[in-house]
Design a protein around this motif. Sequence first.
Motif, PDB file in Angstrom:
ATOM      1  N   VAL A 200       0.913  -1.091  -0.235  1.00 44.31           N
ATOM      2  CA  VAL A 200       0.076  -0.121   0.109  1.00 44.31           C
ATOM      3  C   VAL A 200       0.880   1.322  -0.152  1.00 44.31           C
ATOM      4  CG1 VAL A 200      -2.040  -1.136   1.106  1.00 44.31           C
ATOM      5  CG2 VAL A 200      -0.034  -0.179   2.661  1.00 44.31           C
ATOM      6  N   ALA A 201       2.328   1.225   0.332  1.00 46.11           N
ATOM      7  CA  ALA A 201       3.031   2.393   0.421  1.00 46.11           C
ATOM      8  C   ALA A 201       4.410   2.132   0.627  1.00 46.11           C
ATOM      9  CB  ALA A 201       2.385   3.211   1.537  1.00 46.11           C
ATOM     10  N   PHE A 202       5.280   3.017   0.213  1.00 46.67           N
ATOM     11  CA  PHE A 202       6.663   2.847   0.248  1.00 46.67           C
ATOM     12  C   PHE A 202       7.197   3.766   1.844  1.00 46.67           C
ATOM     13  CE2 PHE A 202       7.234   1.448  -4.047  1.00 46.67           C
ATOM     14  CZ  PHE A 202       7.984   0.188  -3.715  1.00 46.67           C
ATOM     15  N   VAL A 203       8.072   3.515   2.518  1.00 44.62           N
ATOM     16  CA  VAL A 203       8.651   4.422   3.310  1.00 44.62           C
ATOM     17  C   VAL A 203      10.203   4.298   3.317  1.00 44.62           C
ATOM     18  CG1 VAL A 203       6.844   4.235   4.990  1.00 44.62           C
ATOM     19  CG2 VAL A 203       8.820   2.790   5.261  1.00 44.62           C
ATOM     20  N   ASP A 204      10.916   5.184   3.141  1.00 47.04           N
ATOM     21  CA  ASP A 204      12.192   5.140   3.224  1.00 47.04           C
ATOM     22  C   ASP A 204      12.785   6.585   3.771  1.00 47.04           C
ATOM     23  OD1 ASP A 204      15.034   5.223   1.854  1.00 47.04           O
ATOM     24  OD2 ASP A 204      14.111   3.878   0.475  1.00 47.04           O
ATOM     25  N   ASP A 205      13.980   6.376   4.523  1.00 43.26           N
ATOM     26  CA  ASP A 205      14.650   7.439   5.106  1.00 43.26           C
ATOM     27  C   ASP A 205      15.591   8.040   4.104  1.00 43.26           C
ATOM     28  OD1 ASP A 205      16.681   5.653   4.992  1.00 43.26           O
ATOM     29  OD2 ASP A 205      16.687   5.148   7.012  1.00 43.26           O
ATOM     30  N   ASN A 206      15.548   7.950   3.219  1.00 42.20           N
ATOM     31  CA  ASN A 206      16.114   8.880   1.898  1.00 42.20           C
ATOM     32  C   ASN A 206      15.430   9.855   1.490  1.00 42.20           C
ATOM     33  OD1 ASN A 206      17.691   9.777  -0.115  1.00 42.20           O
ATOM     34  ND2 ASN A 206      18.180   8.077  -0.943  1.00 42.20           N
ATOM     35  N   ARG A 207      15.557  11.103   1.945  1.00 41.06           N
ATOM     36  CA  ARG A 207      14.489  12.115   1.602  1.00 41.06           C
ATOM     37  C   ARG A 207      14.643  12.306   0.172  1.00 41.06           C
ATOM     38  NH1 ARG A 207      12.687  15.385   5.538  1.00 41.06           N
ATOM     39  NH2 ARG A 207      13.756  15.078   7.683  1.00 41.06           N
ATOM     40  N   ALA A 208      15.714  11.990  -0.782  1.00 41.86           N
ATOM     41  CA  ALA A 208      15.648  12.271  -2.129  1.00 41.86           C
ATOM     42  C   ALA A 208      14.418  11.440  -2.744  1.00 41.86           C
ATOM     43  CB  ALA A 208      17.002  11.622  -2.836  1.00 41.86           C
ATOM     44  N   PHE A 209      14.002  10.506  -2.179  1.00 36.76           N
ATOM     45  CA  PHE A 209      12.761   9.401  -2.649  1.00 36.76           C
ATOM     46  C   PHE A 209      11.312  10.197  -2.086  1.00 36.76           C
ATOM     47  CE2 PHE A 209      15.497   5.529  -2.693  1.00 36.76           C
ATOM     48  CZ  PHE A 209      15.891   5.828  -4.175  1.00 36.76           C
ATOM     49  N   GLU A 210      11.414  10.974  -0.988  1.00 30.45           N
ATOM     50  CA  GLU A 210      10.237  11.154  -0.193  1.00 30.45           C
ATOM     51  C   GLU A 210       9.405  12.106  -1.339  1.00 30.45           C
ATOM     52  OE1 GLU A 210       8.883  13.525   3.733  1.00 30.45           O
ATOM     53  OE2 GLU A 210      10.940  12.535   3.431  1.00 30.45           O
ATOM     54  N   GLY A 211       8.195  11.739  -1.306  1.00 29.26           N
ATOM     55  CA  GLY A 211       7.186  12.432  -2.180  1.00 29.26           C
ATOM     56  C   GLY A 211       6.965  11.816  -3.964  1.00 29.26           C
ATOM     57  N   LEU A 212       7.927  10.932  -3.920  1.00 22.51           N
ATOM     58  CA  LEU A 212       7.704  10.237  -5.255  1.00 22.51           C
ATOM     59  C   LEU A 212       6.942   9.320  -5.348  1.00 22.51           C
ATOM     60  CD1 LEU A 212      11.540  10.148  -6.411  1.00 22.51           C
ATOM     61  CD2 LEU A 212      10.044  11.882  -7.031  1.00 22.51           C
ATOM     62  N   ARG A 213       6.235   9.051  -6.676  1.00 21.14           N
ATOM     63  CA  ARG A 213       5.497   7.785  -6.960  1.00 21.14           C
ATOM     64  C   ARG A 213       6.113   6.835  -7.803  1.00 21.14           C
ATOM     65  NH1 ARG A 213       0.105   6.697  -5.908  1.00 21.14           N
ATOM     66  NH2 ARG A 213       0.165   8.821  -5.061  1.00 21.14           N
ATOM     67  N   ILE A 214       6.503   5.717  -6.961  1.00 16.58           N
ATOM     68  CA  ILE A 214       7.275   4.578  -7.753  1.00 16.58           C
ATOM     69  C   ILE A 214       6.440   3.282  -7.846  1.00 16.58           C
ATOM     70  CG2 ILE A 214       9.329   3.117  -7.454  1.00 16.58           C
ATOM     71  CD1 ILE A 214      10.658   5.419  -5.789  1.00 16.58           C
ATOM     72  N   ALA A 215       6.471   2.521  -8.945  1.00 17.33           N
ATOM     73  CA  ALA A 215       5.723   1.446  -9.043  1.00 17.33           C
ATOM     74  C   ALA A 215       4.164   1.566  -8.713  1.00 17.33           C
ATOM     75  CB  ALA A 215       6.176   0.285  -8.339  1.00 17.33           C
ATOM     76  N   GLY A 216       3.600   3.004  -8.857  1.00 18.27           N
ATOM     77  CA  GLY A 216       2.345   3.019  -8.479  1.00 18.27           C
ATOM     78  C   GLY A 216       2.203   3.418  -6.907  1.00 18.27           C
TER      79      GLY A 216
END
Length: 651
Positions: A200-216
């Motif tokens: 249902v969601a991704f979480v990541d502590d890399n701020r570069a990924f935050e807010g992106l939509r990956i694999a839907g």
Amino acid sequence: MTPIARSASNEDRPVVAAPAQAKRALPPLYDKIIGLPRRTKWALVLALDLSLVAVALVLAVVLRFDTADAADAIRAHTGVLVATCGLAAAVLHGLGIPQIRLHHTEARALASLALGATLLATIAAAAAQMLQAPAPLSLPLIFGTAFFTLAVGARLAILGTLFSIRRLSAGQTPVILYGAGTEGVQIAYALRSSGSLCPVAFVDDNRAFEGLRIAGLKVHGARMLPRLAARFGVKTVILALSSASDERRNWIAAEIRALGCEVQTLPSFAELIERGSVEQALRPVRPDDLLCRDKVDLDVPAVTRTYAGRTVMVTGAGGSIGSELCRQLVDCRPARIVLFEHSEFALYEIDAELRTMLVDGTGIEVRARLGSVTNESRVRQVIESEGVDFILHAAAYKHVPMVEDNELEGACNNVIGTRIVARAAVDAGVERFMLVSTDKAVRPTNVMGASKRLAEMVVQDLQRRNPRTTLAMVRFGNVLGSSGSVLPLFQKQIARGGPITVTHPEVTRYFMTIPEAARLVLLGGAFAAGGDVFVLDMGEPVRIMELARRMIELSGAKVQSDTDPDGIAIRVTGLRPGEKLYEELVIGDALTATPHEKILRAEEEHLSEIETQAMLRAVQAAIDAGDAIRLRTCIERYVSGYHIPATADAM
């Protein structure tokens, strides 16, 4: 590292019913679609694409020409439409576009669709030229772009519809993926193909990924995990961080478990293939994943070169260490592996396993030989008849309480058995002999550790008098997963609902994995110069109390406390006879480097030849007389650190 924000209390988290273990039946419509013959599916997709070719060309004409002239323009391009649609079937089929699975619409699939759209646009331009249709140069470009957009959009729409039908009707369990890198994306696509788990969601502590939509799926910061878990009713978080250090993964796993969620890890590709489905391959975090250090890389080319083409004999071949030694030897390509084991069943098991591993015709011979290391004539007969080059001596009684209560048999097997095998190796001209020892041999307080120290002294003495054969030894810490080790015991106790028994709240131990232990033996054989004692740098010792707590949390349960009386209890039982609070790896401080940075060579004191022979005579006399006190008195005399316990004096 971004900390995971926690809810103020457990009451803030919604209670979610545990997911059903059995997979529910898929809805009839979805089941019928998925169950269609492959050729039927291909035909339907091809029909869809051909209809999209017609729609895209009509749309291109409408967009290119004025609305008032659109009808006339379409009639003028009827020939182009027929020719393009006629050739489109061959183009699409030739590129294999209908055969691309909807679940696998990824980069290469999109590239094929783009190529198909380009070829169709070229065909449309050529047809317009040949039929002298009033087609401007921009028309094929608009047509190709429209077809590519419609084809991709149609596939995504169909896929989304199917997923929605299945998710609403099949009772999928929501999960959150921790890690939005390549591994996370791969597991997200794989889970979408599964029948019971829904990311249902991704979480990541890399701020570069935050807010992106990956694999839907949207990528959120790690601090949002508590809110996401509450919002979606998530009770399982999957770590897609296999490339991260053990320390980082352990820290993240602990934070997630504190939220009341189960932690599962991303398996290797080999595990996915072996287990057949993603749900089966996802596994709870294993105990050795939480030992606060990275596994030591012991894959050194010198190992293979040392054993390649040689005959290697493994004593205790059916035990935890002996069997792993045999498995790793297969990769070293020896000419022959001689399995020496006193347990018929254990010998049968490892023999059958190795023969299964060698069905590809590697040319490695496997010889299964029953026998005890205390039977001198049998040991010599096997070594000489098999032409043994190397001996890896793993046969031993190793359980501290068991040997403490059966000290005569322990000494006979561990001391006299080592003398018999080592001397037979020397007499037969064996090139190398490696003794598997233990950290309990350092200033031992129990008979098992003392017997292994005496065995080390026997090997050291033989090396001084017989330089032709290289004799050395390796010392292990506690080996995870080996028979009788603390982790299998804890697992059984947790499965019964507790309590977990710990002998003392401050007891610590060094830990290593079975593969690390076996590799250390093989590397010791490669590095040995004679009389060496090799030890592995295992980092800091681990408190057994902390290990017990981790394993309880790992199981999804909680440690019993005043606020949680229903948790699993940890009971302190008191130190067992001969048990130490902590273990040491070396007797002195003299450590030297080896070609591997994590393997050290210890220089230690030893008995003289006269003292060694006197010790062996005394041990043998005590065994022959069946006198346990006499044996312990001998051990106390020759082994530094050992003292006869008061309970033994009273026996």
